[in-house]
Design a protein around this motif. Structure first.
Motif, PDB file in Angstrom:
ATOM      1  N   GLU A  58       0.809  -1.222   0.000  1.00  0.00           N
ATOM      2  CA  GLU A  58       0.000   0.000   0.000  1.00  0.00           C
ATOM      3  C   GLU A  58       0.844   1.275   0.000  1.00  0.00           C
ATOM      4  N   GLU A  59       1.954   1.252   0.735  1.00  0.00           N
ATOM      5  CA  GLU A  59       2.752   2.468   0.905  1.00  0.00           C
ATOM      6  C   GLU A  59       3.844   2.635  -0.140  1.00  0.00           C
ATOM      7  N   ALA A  60       4.415   1.507  -0.613  1.00  0.00           N
ATOM      8  CA  ALA A  60       5.609   1.635  -1.454  1.00  0.00           C
ATOM      9  C   ALA A  60       5.635   0.705  -2.658  1.00  0.00           C
ATOM     10  N   GLU A  61       4.569  -0.052  -2.865  1.00  0.00           N
ATOM     11  CA  GLU A  61       4.489  -1.008  -3.976  1.00  0.00           C
ATOM     12  C   GLU A  61       5.636  -2.021  -3.941  1.00  0.00           C
ATOM     13  N   LEU A  62       5.978  -2.456  -2.742  1.00  0.00           N
ATOM     14  CA  LEU A  62       6.983  -3.498  -2.557  1.00  0.00           C
ATOM     15  C   LEU A  62       6.272  -4.818  -2.302  1.00  0.00           C
ATOM     16  N   VAL A  63       6.757  -5.870  -2.931  1.00  0.00           N
ATOM     17  CA  VAL A  63       6.185  -7.196  -2.752  1.00  0.00           C
ATOM     18  C   VAL A  63       7.065  -7.966  -1.777  1.00  0.00           C
ATOM     19  N   VAL A  64       6.455  -8.343  -0.659  1.00  0.00           N
ATOM     20  CA  VAL A  64       7.152  -9.095   0.376  1.00  0.00           C
ATOM     21  C   VAL A  64       6.266 -10.281   0.736  1.00  0.00           C
ATOM     22  N   ALA A  65       6.875 -11.437   0.933  1.00  0.00           N
ATOM     23  CA  ALA A  65       6.120 -12.619   1.356  1.00  0.00           C
ATOM     24  C   ALA A  65       6.271 -12.784   2.872  1.00  0.00           C
ATOM     25  N   GLU A  66       5.181 -13.170   3.518  1.00  0.00           N
ATOM     26  CA  GLU A  66       5.204 -13.341   4.979  1.00  0.00           C
ATOM     27  C   GLU A  66       6.323 -14.274   5.424  1.00  0.00           C
ATOM     28  N   GLU A  67       6.555 -15.351   4.673  1.00  0.00           N
ATOM     29  CA  GLU A  67       7.581 -16.321   5.083  1.00  0.00           C
ATOM     30  C   GLU A  67       8.994 -15.755   4.974  1.00  0.00           C
ATOM     31  N   ASP A  68       9.171 -14.613   4.305  1.00  0.00           N
ATOM     32  CA  ASP A  68      10.485 -13.978   4.196  1.00  0.00           C
ATOM     33  C   ASP A  68      10.732 -12.939   5.282  1.00  0.00           C
ATOM     34  N   LEU A  69       9.784 -12.793   6.217  1.00  0.00           N
ATOM     35  CA  LEU A  69       9.914 -11.805   7.290  1.00  0.00           C
ATOM     36  C   LEU A  69      10.391 -12.461   8.582  1.00  0.00           C
ATOM     37  N   THR A  70      11.396 -11.840   9.203  1.00  0.00           N
ATOM     38  CA  THR A  70      11.945 -12.305  10.470  1.00  0.00           C
ATOM     39  C   THR A  70      11.869 -11.175  11.482  1.00  0.00           C
ATOM     40  N   LEU A  71      11.313 -11.448  12.645  1.00  0.00           N
ATOM     41  CA  LEU A  71      11.257 -10.446  13.703  1.00  0.00           C
ATOM     42  C   LEU A  71      12.680 -10.161  14.187  1.00  0.00           C
ATOM     43  N   VAL A  72      13.111  -8.895  14.088  1.00  0.00           N
ATOM     44  CA  VAL A  72      14.481  -8.546  14.464  1.00  0.00           C
ATOM     45  C   VAL A  72      14.554  -7.572  15.636  1.00  0.00           C
ATOM     46  N   HIS A  73      13.437  -6.905  15.964  1.00  0.00           N
ATOM     47  CA  HIS A  73      13.471  -6.003  17.122  1.00  0.00           C
ATOM     48  C   HIS A  73      12.054  -5.640  17.558  1.00  0.00           C
ATOM     49  N   THR A  74      11.902  -5.427  18.859  1.00  0.00           N
ATOM     50  CA  THR A  74      10.643  -4.981  19.451  1.00  0.00           C
ATOM     51  C   THR A  74      10.931  -3.757  20.311  1.00  0.00           C
TER      52      THR A  74
END
Length: 149
Positions: A58-74
């Protein structure tokens, strides 16, 4: 002490060639107008990874898959004493498709890649803290909380 709901924010941390992607918030933004910030959004009635994928498109027209996301900081954030507490979750994408484009001109003026060791001024403080935490290998930061005695 009673339970209090916290707002959850999902953030996309993109790094390549020693650079990190940040967007400059519109000066009229309700929060941090003119500041540089990670691609982010409030989690709606959805899993956080789904939020991050949705916001990237929605913000940047970037395609990212959920399985490629890793939590790195909270970051657990309290902006001021009367603020709603917020939990800011930063996910790093191992891969993505596209180059960032400004799609929400009323929210973001531009996207830019910044040297990870030389972030622009002003950067949203909790975003800066998260990036510093990621670089140091820390998973968690608290901001704005006073310690109870």
């Amino acid at each position: 002490m009673s339970a209090e709901l916290n707002v959850i924010g999902g953030h996309l941390y993109l790094e390549r060639d020693g650079m990190v992607l940040l967007g400059q918030r519109h000066p009229d933004s309700a929060y941090a107008g003119g500041h540089w910030h990670a691609l982010a959004g409030h989690v709606e009635r959805e899993p956080v990874r789904t939020c991050v994928v949705r916001e990237a498109m929605e913000e940047a027209e970037l395609v990212v898959a959920e399985e490629d996301l890793t939590l790195v900081h909270t970051v657990h954030l309290l902006d001021h004493e009367d603020a709603i507490p917020r939990i800011q979750l930063f996910f790093q994408a191992g891969r993505w498709q596209g180059e960032p484009r400004v799609l929400e001109k009323d929210k973001c003026l531009r996207w830019a890649w910044w040297p990870i060791d030389s972030l622009p001024e002003p950067t949203v403080p909790y975003t800066r803290a998260a990036i510093e935490g990621i670089r140091a290998g820390r998973l968690y930061t608290e901001m704005g909380w006073r310690r109870q005695k």
